[in-house]
Structures are given as structure tokens and as C-alpha cells.
Design a protein around this motif. Structure first.
Motif, PDB file in Angstrom:
ATOM      1  N   SER A  36       0.793  -1.230   0.000  1.00  0.00           N
ATOM      2  CA  SER A  36       0.000   0.000   0.000  1.00  0.00           C
ATOM      3  C   SER A  36       0.824   1.277   0.000  1.00  0.00           C
ATOM      4  CB  SER A  36      -0.941   0.010   1.222  1.00  0.00           C
ATOM      5  OG  SER A  36      -0.203  -0.032   2.428  1.00  0.00           O
ATOM      6  N   LEU A  37       2.157   1.193   0.142  1.00  0.00           N
ATOM      7  CA  LEU A  37       2.973   2.401   0.155  1.00  0.00           C
ATOM      8  C   LEU A  37       2.899   3.132  -1.184  1.00  0.00           C
ATOM      9  CD1 LEU A  37       6.128   1.073   2.027  1.00  0.00           C
ATOM     10  CD2 LEU A  37       4.664   2.961   2.794  1.00  0.00           C
ATOM     11  N   THR A  38       2.661   4.427  -1.117  1.00  0.00           N
ATOM     12  CA  THR A  38       2.658   5.276  -2.311  1.00  0.00           C
ATOM     13  C   THR A  38       3.370   6.582  -1.964  1.00  0.00           C
ATOM     14  OG1 THR A  38       0.626   6.514  -1.837  1.00  0.00           O
ATOM     15  CG2 THR A  38       0.380   4.344  -2.906  1.00  0.00           C
ATOM     16  N   ARG A  39       3.517   7.433  -2.961  1.00  0.00           N
ATOM     17  CA  ARG A  39       4.127   8.745  -2.751  1.00  0.00           C
ATOM     18  C   ARG A  39       3.075   9.830  -2.525  1.00  0.00           C
ATOM     19  NH1 ARG A  39       7.838   6.305  -6.243  1.00  0.00           N
ATOM     20  NH2 ARG A  39       9.976   6.375  -5.432  1.00  0.00           N
ATOM     21  N   GLU A  40       1.868   9.448  -2.197  1.00  0.00           N
ATOM     22  CA  GLU A  40       0.813  10.433  -1.950  1.00  0.00           C
ATOM     23  C   GLU A  40       1.036  11.205  -0.658  1.00  0.00           C
ATOM     24  OE1 GLU A  40      -3.344   9.317  -2.886  1.00  0.00           O
ATOM     25  OE2 GLU A  40      -2.503   7.335  -3.289  1.00  0.00           O
ATOM     26  N   SER A  41       1.856  10.687   0.234  1.00  0.00           N
ATOM     27  CA  SER A  41       2.194  11.380   1.479  1.00  0.00           C
ATOM     28  C   SER A  41       3.705  11.579   1.519  1.00  0.00           C
ATOM     29  CB  SER A  41       1.746  10.559   2.695  1.00  0.00           C
ATOM     30  OG  SER A  41       2.464   9.329   2.739  1.00  0.00           O
ATOM     31  N   ARG A  42       4.139  12.559   2.309  1.00  0.00           N
ATOM     32  CA  ARG A  42       5.578  12.756   2.482  1.00  0.00           C
ATOM     33  C   ARG A  42       6.199  11.533   3.142  1.00  0.00           C
ATOM     34  NH1 ARG A  42       6.180  17.854   5.963  1.00  0.00           N
ATOM     35  NH2 ARG A  42       4.249  17.016   6.842  1.00  0.00           N
ATOM     36  N   THR A  43       5.464  10.923   4.077  1.00  0.00           N
ATOM     37  CA  THR A  43       5.976   9.730   4.745  1.00  0.00           C
ATOM     38  C   THR A  43       6.174   8.598   3.745  1.00  0.00           C
ATOM     39  OG1 THR A  43       4.857  10.355   6.804  1.00  0.00           O
ATOM     40  CG2 THR A  43       5.518   8.057   6.563  1.00  0.00           C
ATOM     41  N   GLY A  44       5.162   8.338   2.936  1.00  0.00           N
ATOM     42  CA  GLY A  44       5.280   7.267   1.953  1.00  0.00           C
ATOM     43  C   GLY A  44       6.405   7.507   0.970  1.00  0.00           C
ATOM     44  N   ALA A  45       6.544   8.757   0.504  1.00  0.00           N
ATOM     45  CA  ALA A  45       7.609   9.075  -0.447  1.00  0.00           C
ATOM     46  C   ALA A  45       8.984   8.884   0.181  1.00  0.00           C
ATOM     47  CB  ALA A  45       7.445  10.509  -0.946  1.00  0.00           C
ATOM     48  N   ARG A  46       9.114   9.315   1.430  1.00  0.00           N
ATOM     49  CA  ARG A  46      10.413   9.170   2.093  1.00  0.00           C
ATOM     50  C   ARG A  46      10.767   7.701   2.295  1.00  0.00           C
ATOM     51  NH1 ARG A  46      12.143  11.669   8.006  1.00  0.00           N
ATOM     52  NH2 ARG A  46      14.316  10.952   7.959  1.00  0.00           N
ATOM     53  N   ALA A  92      -8.428  -4.881   3.231  1.00  0.00           N
ATOM     54  CA  ALA A  92      -8.997  -3.916   4.163  1.00  0.00           C
ATOM     55  C   ALA A  92      -7.905  -3.255   5.003  1.00  0.00           C
ATOM     56  CB  ALA A  92     -10.019  -4.602   5.072  1.00  0.00           C
ATOM     57  N   VAL A  93      -6.936  -4.049   5.458  1.00  0.00           N
ATOM     58  CA  VAL A  93      -5.822  -3.495   6.240  1.00  0.00           C
ATOM     59  C   VAL A  93      -5.031  -2.504   5.396  1.00  0.00           C
ATOM     60  CG1 VAL A  93      -3.643  -4.048   7.386  1.00  0.00           C
ATOM     61  CG2 VAL A  93      -5.656  -5.487   7.770  1.00  0.00           C
ATOM     62  N   ALA A  94      -4.764  -2.864   4.135  1.00  0.00           N
ATOM     63  CA  ALA A  94      -3.992  -1.985   3.254  1.00  0.00           C
ATOM     64  C   ALA A  94      -4.704  -0.651   3.040  1.00  0.00           C
ATOM     65  CB  ALA A  94      -3.735  -2.674   1.923  1.00  0.00           C
ATOM     66  N   LEU A  95      -6.018  -0.674   2.886  1.00  0.00           N
ATOM     67  CA  LEU A  95      -6.771   0.566   2.691  1.00  0.00           C
ATOM     68  C   LEU A  95      -6.698   1.455   3.928  1.00  0.00           C
ATOM     69  CD1 LEU A  95      -9.970  -0.710   0.812  1.00  0.00           C
ATOM     70  CD2 LEU A  95      -8.210   0.849  -0.083  1.00  0.00           C
ATOM     71  N   ILE A  96      -6.831   0.858   5.097  1.00  0.00           N
ATOM     72  CA  ILE A  96      -6.772   1.633   6.341  1.00  0.00           C
ATOM     73  C   ILE A  96      -5.391   2.250   6.526  1.00  0.00           C
ATOM     74  CG2 ILE A  96      -6.814   1.428   8.866  1.00  0.00           C
ATOM     75  CD1 ILE A  96      -9.072  -0.663   8.486  1.00  0.00           C
ATOM     76  N   LEU A  97      -4.350   1.474   6.230  1.00  0.00           N
ATOM     77  CA  LEU A  97      -2.990   1.981   6.376  1.00  0.00           C
ATOM     78  C   LEU A  97      -2.714   3.099   5.371  1.00  0.00           C
ATOM     79  CD1 LEU A  97      -1.069  -1.376   6.863  1.00  0.00           C
ATOM     80  CD2 LEU A  97      -1.610   0.318   8.621  1.00  0.00           C
ATOM     81  N   ALA A  98      -3.155   2.920   4.134  1.00  0.00           N
ATOM     82  CA  ALA A  98      -2.943   3.950   3.117  1.00  0.00           C
ATOM     83  C   ALA A  98      -3.606   5.258   3.522  1.00  0.00           C
ATOM     84  CB  ALA A  98      -3.478   3.469   1.769  1.00  0.00           C
ATOM     85  N   ASP A  99      -4.810   5.162   4.085  1.00  0.00           N
ATOM     86  CA  ASP A  99      -5.524   6.355   4.553  1.00  0.00           C
ATOM     87  C   ASP A  99      -4.788   6.998   5.725  1.00  0.00           C
ATOM     88  OD1 ASP A  99      -8.038   8.044   4.594  1.00  0.00           O
ATOM     89  OD2 ASP A  99      -8.082   7.231   6.628  1.00  0.00           O
ATOM     90  N   ALA A 100      -4.281   6.183   6.649  1.00  0.00           N
ATOM     91  CA  ALA A 100      -3.578   6.705   7.822  1.00  0.00           C
ATOM     92  C   ALA A 100      -2.326   7.474   7.420  1.00  0.00           C
ATOM     93  CB  ALA A 100      -3.222   5.569   8.774  1.00  0.00           C
ATOM     94  N   LEU A 101      -1.602   6.977   6.410  1.00  0.00           N
ATOM     95  CA  LEU A 101      -0.380   7.661   5.982  1.00  0.00           C
ATOM     96  C   LEU A 101      -0.674   9.043   5.413  1.00  0.00           C
ATOM     97  CD1 LEU A 101       1.016   4.905   6.458  1.00  0.00           C
ATOM     98  CD2 LEU A 101       2.312   5.324   4.374  1.00  0.00           C
TER      99      LEU A 101
END
Length: 347
Positions: A36-46, A92-101
Motif C-alpha cells: 500500500s505504500l505510495t508517494r501520496e504522502s511525504r511519509t510514503g515518499a520518504r 482492508a488493512v492496506a486501505l486503512i494503512l494507506a488512509d492513515a499515511l
């Protein structure tokens, strides 16, 4: 810079490690983050553009610690359902984590700044297994030197009570009893007298600070609630009587301690747990050289030993290694163990 696929692989490695250590909730989170990691957040990009080795830097545990802190603070109800084990489907877990990031990007980003501080009193049981063997071999009196002490919980090793497969050590009235599942022969039941315990860390943690305590609790895997209670008891022990914990570079500190006079009849012991991978290569070299030089001068009346619990990530286990001088200074593996000391198996 690590390849994004190498970063995702690090999270999958962490999942396998968690699964091997009976931590399905944390493993599920690690596996879902790999997808679920993406660059949509600074955290995910880093995370995806991590400049170092994501596995050696324990990158997955840095991010999972931040997510667990959100759970423990009650800041993300859906995320708390994941950490409680109520949501188990990977999608479902991946969606929740992606939203949290995305929603908690600013809160999560600082958790990537430093390695996880996985302080765990249970690891003292593994170290004590090696110390009892030294007490059998050289006599009861030990002087302990620990590097990478972090908050100093292993520096309480002389104040914990241990039951190691029926072998007992430590004060009978200790507020913390450490009793891992035991496999194999128990260590020798011999007298042990820890005459001093000192430690160092590049950035020691002060557990008198409430925010520091909350951070340490966030690094405890949600799968192990019993560890939370033990950690709270250890914090109380530190408040009651602090430990001797210096802010210092590990190699500088070891060299200085080995240069100090050593009492006759006392074994000087360097010990550490899940620390070596975080030391720079030059620091590792200096510590090895200092120990071998001091070992070459060790005599029966003033022995030197090295007790270390460090991971073999390929085998998903911790290994207890012991070296001592005099005696050739040969490295011998004495036990394998759970990452947090939940079980110990002697060899």
C-alpha cells in the motif's frame, strides 16, 4: 538510494520475521504496507526513496512504531481495529494503512528519523544465560559493560528475578520476574554477584519523560500485551533507582572502559543485544580490536568476556554468542532465542 522494490521487500522480510515470532498482527501490517505504500504522502515518499539499507535500518519497524503510537493515542479508530486484530483481510488493512499515511502524515514523518528503540527486559534473560556460564567458569563476580543501552532496561539485569528453565537468579523480591519459555538444558545454577553495571548509548533515552515512555511503548508489538505490563514495571524500577548510563559513542566508551584498572577476581564483560547492526563499520572494527587487545592481556585472575545477543535475520532468530579470555577468545554460540526473549533454547 534503495530501489522502491527493495523497500517493499524489506517490509515483506519484516512480515516473515514477525510471523516466525508469533506476531501475526504486526506481520500483517508489515505485509500490507509492502503493497500500500505510495508517494501520496511525504511519509510514503520518504520510505520509498529511502537512502540506506531499509532492512539494516529497520525501516519497517520505524513506520510501524509511528502507526502504533497513533493507535495507542486513540487518534485513528480504524487503525486501532487493525492493531487489535479485528480487521484481518489484507485488502482492508492496506486501505486503512494507506488512509492513515495521508491523514496523519505530519505525525508519522518524524518516526522515520531514527532507529526503533525496542527496549525489552525479556532480552536480559538471554544475556543472563551467558553470564551464568561465565560465573560457572570464572567465579561469581562480574563487572558488566553494555553498549547501545538506550533507556537502560538491560542495566537493571542485577535487579530482575530470573527463572531460566528452573535455574534461578536475581533478588527473590524483585518487582519484575522474567520467565521465558525454556527449551533445552537450563543454564548452571551457580552463585552470581554482579558487582557493577554500566552502559552507554549515543542518545540515551530518559524514561522520566512521559513522551519517551509513550514512544517506547509504541515499539512494543501489539501481539504481546504482557510485554506492556513488564515495561511499565521496569520504568518504575528506573524511577526508584536510576542506572549508570552515559551518553557516548560505543567504540570510544569501550576503549576507555577497557583501559580502566580491573579488580582481581572480577570478570569484565562487554554485553549488548540487537545493537551491532546499528554501529558504523569503523566502530565495529574498533570494538573488536579493543576486545582482542584486552583479551590478549587477560589472565585467570582478571578474565574478560563478550556476551552478545544479535539477530540472524535469514533464520529469523536471535543468537547468543560468547567469547572469553583466557581460553582462546573463540566465538561460540550458546543459545538461540525469540527476538524479545519470549523463549530461549540452549545449544
Amino acid at each position: 538510494m534503495a530501489d522502491p522494490w527493495a523497500v517493499r521487500e524489506a517490509f515483506l522480510i519484516q512480515r516473515a520475521y514477525c510471523d516466525a515470532h508469533s506476531a501475526p498482527i504486526t506481520g500483517r501490517i508489515a505485509g500490507a504496507l509492502a503493497d500500500s505504500l505510495t508517494r501520496e504522502s511525504r511519509t510514503g515518499a520518504r520510505v520509498l526513496d529511502w537512502p540506506g539499507d531499509p532492512t539494516a535500518d529497520a525501516l519497517p519497524l520505524r513506520l510501524i512504531g509511528g502507526l502504533h503510537a497513533l493507535d495507542q493515542a486513540g487518534a485513528a479508530p480504524d487503525l486501532s481495529r487493525v492493531f487489535a486484530g479485528e480487521v484481518t483481510g489484507m485488502d482492508a488493512v492496506a486501505l486503512i494503512l494507506a488512509d492513515a499515511l495521508i491523514v496523519h502524515d505530519a505525525a508519522l514523518l518524524p518516526w522515520l528519523d531514527g532507529p526503533p528503540q525496542t527496549n525489552e527486559p525479556g532480552r536480559s534473560a538471554v544475556l543472563m544465560t551467558g553470564l551464568l556460564e561465565l560465573a560457572r567458569r570464572f567465579g561469581p563476580k562480574l563487572e558488566l559493560l553494555e553498549i547501545g543501552s538506550s533507556a537502560g532496561l538491560n542495566l537493571l539485569i542485577d535487579r530482575y528475578r530470573f527463572d531460566l528453565g528452573g535455574t534461578n537468579a536475581g533478588p527473590a523480591d524483585a518487582p519484575v520476574l522474567i520467565r521465558p519459555e525454556w527449551r533445552g538444558a537450563p543454564p548452571p545454577q551457580v552463585p552470581i554477584d554482579i558487582v557493577s553495571v554500566r552502559g552507554c548509548d549515543l542518545r540515551p533515552l530518559d524514561t522520566s519523560d512521559a513522551e519517551t515512555r509513550r514512544r517506547l511503548m509504541a515499539y512494543i508489538w501489539a501481539d504481546n500485551p504482557e510485554r506492556h505490563a513488564r515495561m511499565e514495571a521496569a520504568f518504575a524500577m528506573l524511577r526508584s533507582r536510576p542506572v549508570d548510563l552515559a551518553a557516548a559513542d560505543a567504540a570510544d566508551w569501550v576503549e576507555a572502559r577497557l583501559d580502566e584498572p580491573q579488580a582481581r577476581g572480577v570478570t569484565r564483560v562487554l554485553m549488548h543485544s540487537v545493537v551491532w547492526q546499528y554501529l558504523p563499520v569503523e566502530g565495529q572494527r574498533r570494538i573488536r580490536a579493543a576486545m582482542e587487545a584486552a583479551g590478549a592481556c587477560a589472565i585467570a585472575e582478571r578474565p574478560l568476556a563478550w556476551v552478545r545477543m544479535e539477530p540472524d535475520r535469514g533464520l529469523a532468530r536471535q543468537e547468543l554468542w560468547l567469547r572469553h579470555w583466557p581460553g582462546g577468545g573463540e566465538d561460540r554460540m550458546r543459545a538461540i532465542a525469540h527476538a524479545h526473549g519470549l523463549w530461549v533454547e540452549t545449544l
